[in-house]
Write a protein that holds these residues in place. Structure first.
Motif, PDB file in Angstrom:
ATOM      1  N   PRO A 137       3.767   2.053   5.761  1.00  0.00           N
ATOM      2  CA  PRO A 137       4.315   3.385   5.529  1.00  0.00           C
ATOM      3  C   PRO A 137       3.011   4.318   5.675  1.00  0.00           C
ATOM      4  O   PRO A 137       1.976   4.016   5.262  1.00  0.00           O
ATOM      5  N   PRO A 138       3.219   5.451   6.334  1.00  0.00           N
ATOM      6  CA  PRO A 138       2.054   6.546   6.564  1.00  0.00           C
ATOM      7  C   PRO A 138       1.433   6.664   5.254  1.00  0.00           C
ATOM      8  O   PRO A 138       0.093   6.808   5.200  1.00  0.00           O
ATOM      9  N   GLU A 139       1.997   6.824   4.086  1.00  0.00           N
ATOM     10  CA  GLU A 139       1.279   6.948   2.848  1.00  0.00           C
ATOM     11  C   GLU A 139       0.548   5.959   2.446  1.00  0.00           C
ATOM     12  O   GLU A 139      -0.156   6.006   1.514  1.00  0.00           O
ATOM     13  N   GLY A 140       0.855   4.770   2.782  1.00  0.00           N
ATOM     14  CA  GLY A 140       0.338   3.551   2.181  1.00  0.00           C
ATOM     15  C   GLY A 140      -0.764   3.018   3.309  1.00  0.00           C
ATOM     16  O   GLY A 140      -0.894   1.772   3.203  1.00  0.00           O
ATOM     17  N   ARG A 141      -1.369   3.837   4.413  1.00  0.00           N
ATOM     18  CA  ARG A 141      -2.346   3.376   5.336  1.00  0.00           C
ATOM     19  C   ARG A 141      -3.633   3.636   4.970  1.00  0.00           C
ATOM     20  O   ARG A 141      -4.151   4.320   4.267  1.00  0.00           O
ATOM     21  N   PHE A 142      -4.441   2.595   5.188  1.00  0.00           N
ATOM     22  CA  PHE A 142      -5.953   2.498   5.025  1.00  0.00           C
ATOM     23  C   PHE A 142      -6.624   2.818   6.384  1.00  0.00           C
ATOM     24  O   PHE A 142      -6.429   2.179   7.405  1.00  0.00           O
ATOM     25  N   THR A 143      -7.501   3.914   6.196  1.00  0.00           N
ATOM     26  CA  THR A 143      -8.385   4.127   7.390  1.00  0.00           C
ATOM     27  C   THR A 143      -9.657   3.191   7.585  1.00  0.00           C
ATOM     28  O   THR A 143     -10.198   3.249   8.630  1.00  0.00           O
ATOM     29  N   THR A 144     -10.081   2.589   6.296  1.00  0.00           N
ATOM     30  CA  THR A 144     -11.070   1.550   6.556  1.00  0.00           C
ATOM     31  C   THR A 144     -10.606   0.231   6.153  1.00  0.00           C
ATOM     32  O   THR A 144      -9.670   0.304   5.243  1.00  0.00           O
ATOM     33  N   PHE A 145     -11.494  -0.795   6.507  1.00  0.00           N
ATOM     34  CA  PHE A 145     -10.782  -1.886   5.989  1.00  0.00           C
ATOM     35  C   PHE A 145     -11.582  -2.146   4.442  1.00  0.00           C
ATOM     36  O   PHE A 145     -10.900  -2.757   3.489  1.00  0.00           O
ATOM     37  N   ALA A 146     -12.613  -1.399   4.237  1.00  0.00           N
ATOM     38  CA  ALA A 146     -13.119  -1.576   2.865  1.00  0.00           C
ATOM     39  C   ALA A 146     -12.180  -0.704   1.833  1.00  0.00           C
ATOM     40  O   ALA A 146     -11.905  -1.321   0.767  1.00  0.00           O
ATOM     41  N   ALA A 147     -11.700   0.350   2.231  1.00  0.00           N
ATOM     42  CA  ALA A 147     -10.578   0.776   1.417  1.00  0.00           C
ATOM     43  C   ALA A 147      -9.422   0.144   0.943  1.00  0.00           C
ATOM     44  O   ALA A 147      -8.872  -0.020   0.045  1.00  0.00           O
ATOM     45  N   TYR A 148      -9.001  -0.821   2.142  1.00  0.00           N
ATOM     46  CA  TYR A 148      -7.764  -1.667   2.070  1.00  0.00           C
ATOM     47  C   TYR A 148      -8.118  -2.658   0.907  1.00  0.00           C
ATOM     48  O   TYR A 148      -7.559  -3.032  -0.023  1.00  0.00           O
ATOM     49  N   LEU A 149      -9.333  -3.241   1.084  1.00  0.00           N
ATOM     50  CA  LEU A 149      -9.716  -4.427   0.163  1.00  0.00           C
ATOM     51  C   LEU A 149      -9.734  -3.998  -1.203  1.00  0.00           C
ATOM     52  O   LEU A 149      -9.562  -4.581  -2.220  1.00  0.00           O
ATOM     53  N   GLU A 150     -10.437  -2.608  -1.375  1.00  0.00           N
ATOM     54  CA  GLU A 150     -10.522  -1.851  -2.525  1.00  0.00           C
ATOM     55  C   GLU A 150      -9.354  -1.647  -3.150  1.00  0.00           C
ATOM     56  O   GLU A 150      -9.142  -1.823  -4.485  1.00  0.00           O
ATOM     57  N   ALA A 151      -8.186  -1.245  -2.529  1.00  0.00           N
ATOM     58  CA  ALA A 151      -6.984  -1.028  -3.180  1.00  0.00           C
ATOM     59  C   ALA A 151      -6.131  -2.345  -3.650  1.00  0.00           C
ATOM     60  O   ALA A 151      -5.733  -2.472  -4.840  1.00  0.00           O
ATOM     61  N   LEU A 152      -6.749  -3.631  -3.155  1.00  0.00           N
ATOM     62  CA  LEU A 152      -6.303  -4.569  -3.653  1.00  0.00           C
ATOM     63  C   LEU A 152      -6.899  -5.297  -4.860  1.00  0.00           C
ATOM     64  O   LEU A 152      -6.358  -6.029  -5.566  1.00  0.00           O
ATOM     65  N   ARG A 153      -8.140  -4.942  -4.849  1.00  0.00           N
ATOM     66  CA  ARG A 153      -9.079  -5.382  -5.987  1.00  0.00           C
ATOM     67  C   ARG A 153      -8.505  -4.414  -7.266  1.00  0.00           C
ATOM     68  O   ARG A 153      -8.530  -4.848  -8.302  1.00  0.00           O
ATOM     69  N   GLN A 154      -8.172  -3.111  -6.965  1.00  0.00           N
ATOM     70  CA  GLN A 154      -7.879  -2.103  -7.966  1.00  0.00           C
ATOM     71  C   GLN A 154      -6.225  -2.521  -8.546  1.00  0.00           C
ATOM     72  O   GLN A 154      -5.925  -2.540  -9.671  1.00  0.00           O
ATOM     73  N   THR A 155      -5.403  -3.101  -7.526  1.00  0.00           N
ATOM     74  CA  THR A 155      -4.237  -3.492  -7.838  1.00  0.00           C
ATOM     75  C   THR A 155      -3.864  -4.690  -7.280  1.00  0.00           C
ATOM     76  O   THR A 155      -3.349  -4.789  -6.420  1.00  0.00           O
ATOM     77  N   PRO A 156      -4.201  -5.549  -8.244  1.00  0.00           N
ATOM     78  CA  PRO A 156      -4.144  -7.006  -7.676  1.00  0.00           C
ATOM     79  C   PRO A 156      -2.868  -7.556  -7.355  1.00  0.00           C
ATOM     80  O   PRO A 156      -1.993  -7.212  -8.260  1.00  0.00           O
ATOM     81  N   SER A 157      -2.625  -8.467  -6.673  1.00  0.00           N
ATOM     82  CA  SER A 157      -1.392  -9.086  -6.481  1.00  0.00           C
ATOM     83  C   SER A 157      -1.145 -10.529  -7.065  1.00  0.00           C
ATOM     84  O   SER A 157      -2.209 -11.055  -7.786  1.00  0.00           O
ATOM     85  N   SER A 158       0.002 -11.145  -6.815  1.00  0.00           N
ATOM     86  CA  SER A 158       0.210 -12.446  -7.430  1.00  0.00           C
ATOM     87  C   SER A 158      -0.736 -13.558  -6.734  1.00  0.00           C
ATOM     88  O   SER A 158      -0.648 -14.630  -7.363  1.00  0.00           O
ATOM     89  N   VAL A 159      -1.126 -13.300  -5.629  1.00  0.00           N
ATOM     90  CA  VAL A 159      -1.949 -14.325  -5.112  1.00  0.00           C
ATOM     91  C   VAL A 159      -3.147 -13.963  -4.555  1.00  0.00           C
ATOM     92  O   VAL A 159      -3.547 -12.640  -4.416  1.00  0.00           O
ATOM     93  N   ASN A 160      -4.244 -14.688  -4.446  1.00  0.00           N
ATOM     94  CA  ASN A 160      -5.423 -14.475  -3.603  1.00  0.00           C
ATOM     95  C   ASN A 160      -5.118 -14.185  -2.307  1.00  0.00           C
ATOM     96  O   ASN A 160      -4.464 -14.523  -1.541  1.00  0.00           O
ATOM     97  N   ILE A 161      -5.885 -13.207  -1.765  1.00  0.00           N
ATOM     98  CA  ILE A 161      -5.880 -12.707  -0.315  1.00  0.00           C
ATOM     99  C   ILE A 161      -7.339 -13.005   0.500  1.00  0.00           C
ATOM    100  O   ILE A 161      -8.401 -12.404  -0.153  1.00  0.00           O
TER     101      ILE A 161
END
Ligand code: ZN
Ligand code: CU
Length: 484
Positions: free
Chosen positions: A118-142
């Motif tokens: 979704p437009p509001e959930g897009r990441f302009t850099t790969f670092a921002a994407y991985l950082e979001a996953l570190r901030q809000t972990p999922s139930s699985v490793n990625i």
């Protein structure tokens, strides 16, 4: 001499299949602070939580080598469709499609919209994407890859041509940014319209940064039908020119005219493996699933609509029936249903079995976590290999089946320190019943948790127990450096 220890978690009385293909053995497993700290006879030791694994297999958590879970790990962070199968790690960013880098204002051409960014959930850099996953972990490793089609979409003014020098330089810089942030590789999907015009030279040039990062090249090849051999040659050449390992995604030979050709592709892959690093994966079904397409080859067999934006009511129905009802040809009806996704019955069971049984084939679901009628592989892949193909069909021993979803995959993707049961490894573990494990998801009822999975543990935390999610979000972002 054995002083009693106290663990966080103790799996007692199980049979260990350690993910290296070694024969099973009886042992207890002790886990503390997310790490496997003891394997053996732990009688007399205690733990905060004890799971009785008597009569059960205790194995490393499974790695799904091929997923499109890039956004799902954020938007559906319980990841029940994977955790319920015993999957504890997903490799995302496949088929040229990744969650980053994307611009909020851009339109996503098919198939980039398969991962629903979704437009509001897009990441302009790969670092921002991985950082979001570190901030809000999922139930699985990625572990995530950056997608070449995504890079084309963000850098090129039109996708119906080869990239020019300037665009190649821009894509290269984005690959470098992604690898520095922790991407494990670059994927392509030259089968898909937005990347069809990319030449081998374009891919080699864009992939240059992979060499020094020792990252992977993973591909949904240009052609998995009549020209599958040429596609394999192209893939291997890219690997040689960049001096990096390659992975052939969801290896298959599709369309009736090509049934049986795995007898040719597999020996070619095996021969090439002697000279360069090659991996491959496969899902255990004779139907594939992807965006709704209108080309003849794809519409030859039975087509089941999985989702349709303009006609959501058609999800779960046969394209044939829809076309009849609308008084249209199959390809006209398909065009009306776009954009969306569909399930295509295009493979032969003998090829699927031959590819699955090939020693070096990893298990990857290729599930698309979107819509109400997904391909059953989204919920069923791993139990189907363990129950149906290993136990019922007898395609390979259970130890081999487990290795194909753990140790082999970790080796190919460079994910060390987990995925085999060893003291000192991260505690990703699954406890299952070899006698009753089975995939429950079908083409008719695809959203069904597998049977026979007792417990799934991600980094030492119980995520799934007795058919229910426990609410844990203990997944980590895996990079090639963090796990080395
Ligand atoms: Zn693909
Ligand atoms: Cu895919």
């Amino acid at each position: 001499m054995n002083t009693p220890q106290h663990y966080d978690l103790l799996l007692r009385g199980g049979t260990v299949i350690d993910g290296t293909k070694a024969p099973r053995f009886e042992a207890d497993v002790g886990i503390t602070a997310g790490v496997i700290v003891a394997i053996g006879d732990l009688a007399g030791h205690s733990a905060d939580e004890v799971i009785n694994a008597t009569g059960r297999i205790v194995a490393p958590g499974f790695i799904d080598s091929h997923t499109h879970d890039d956004q799902a790990v954020i938007s559906q962070s319980d990841m029940s469709f994977k955790v319920s199968q015993g999957v504890t790690t997903v490799i995302a960013g496949n088929c040229g499609i990744s969650a980053a880098p994307l611009r909020p204002d851009m339109e996503l051409p098919m198939p980039l919209n398969l991962i629903e960014a979704p437009p509001e959930g897009r990441f302009t850099t790969f670092a921002a994407y991985l950082e979001a996953l570190r901030q809000t972990p999922s139930s699985v490793n990625i572990a995530a890859m950056v997608g070449h089609t995504t890079l084309r979409a963000v850098t090129m003014s039109s996708l119906d041509r080869e990239a020019n020098a300037e665009e190649i330089a821009a894509m290269q810089a984005l690959v470098e940014e992604a690898l520095q942030a922790g991407a494990v590789g670059l994927s392509t999907g030259t089968f898909y319209p937005p990347a069809v015009k990319a030449t081998t030279e374009e891919i080699i040039a864009v992939g240059r940064p992979l060499t020094k990062h020792k990252a992977l090249y993973v591909t949904h090849m240009r052609d998995e039908a009549a020209h599958v051999m040429g596609s394999l040659e192209e893939t291997f050449r890219i690997g040689r020119e960049l001096n990096i390992p390659v992975v052939v995604s969801h290896h298959k030979v599709q369309n009736h005219a090509n049934f049986g050709r795995s007898k040719v592709t597999l020996p070619f892959i095996q021969e090439t493996m002697k000279r360069q690093c090659v991996g491959l994966d496969c899902y255990p079904y004779t139907a594939g699933s992807t965006m709704i397409r209108t080309d003849r080859g794809m519409l030859d067999g039975r087509v089941l609509i999985a989702s349709s934006v303009p006609h959501p009511e058609c999800a779960g129905r046969d394209l044939d029936d829809i076309a009849k009802e609308w008084g249209l040809s199959k390809d006209e009806a398909a065009r009306k249903l776009q954009p969306g996704s569909a399930i295509y019955f295009l493979m032969d069971e003998n090829d699927v079995q031959r590819i699955l049984a090939f020693d070096e084939t990893m298990i990857g679901s290729d599930g698309i976590p979107v819509g109400e009628s997904p391909h059953p592989r989204l919920w069923g892949t791993f139990p189907r290999v363990l129950g149906h193909y290993s136990r019922d069909v007898g395609l390979f021993p259970l130890e081999t089946a487990v290795w194909k979803m753990t140790g082999l995959t970790a080796r190919n993707f460079g994910l060390h320190g987990r995925s085999t049961l060893k003291v000192g490894h991260h505690a990703d573990v699954v406890v299952f019943d070899a006698a009753s494990i089975r995939d429950a998801a079908t083409y008719e009822k695809p959203v069904q948790a597998a049977e026979g999975i007792d417990a799934v543990i991600v980094n030492g935390v119980v995520a799934w127990r007795n058919g229910k999610h426990c609410g844990a979000r203990s997944g980590q972002v895996l990079t090639r450096t963090s796990t080395a």
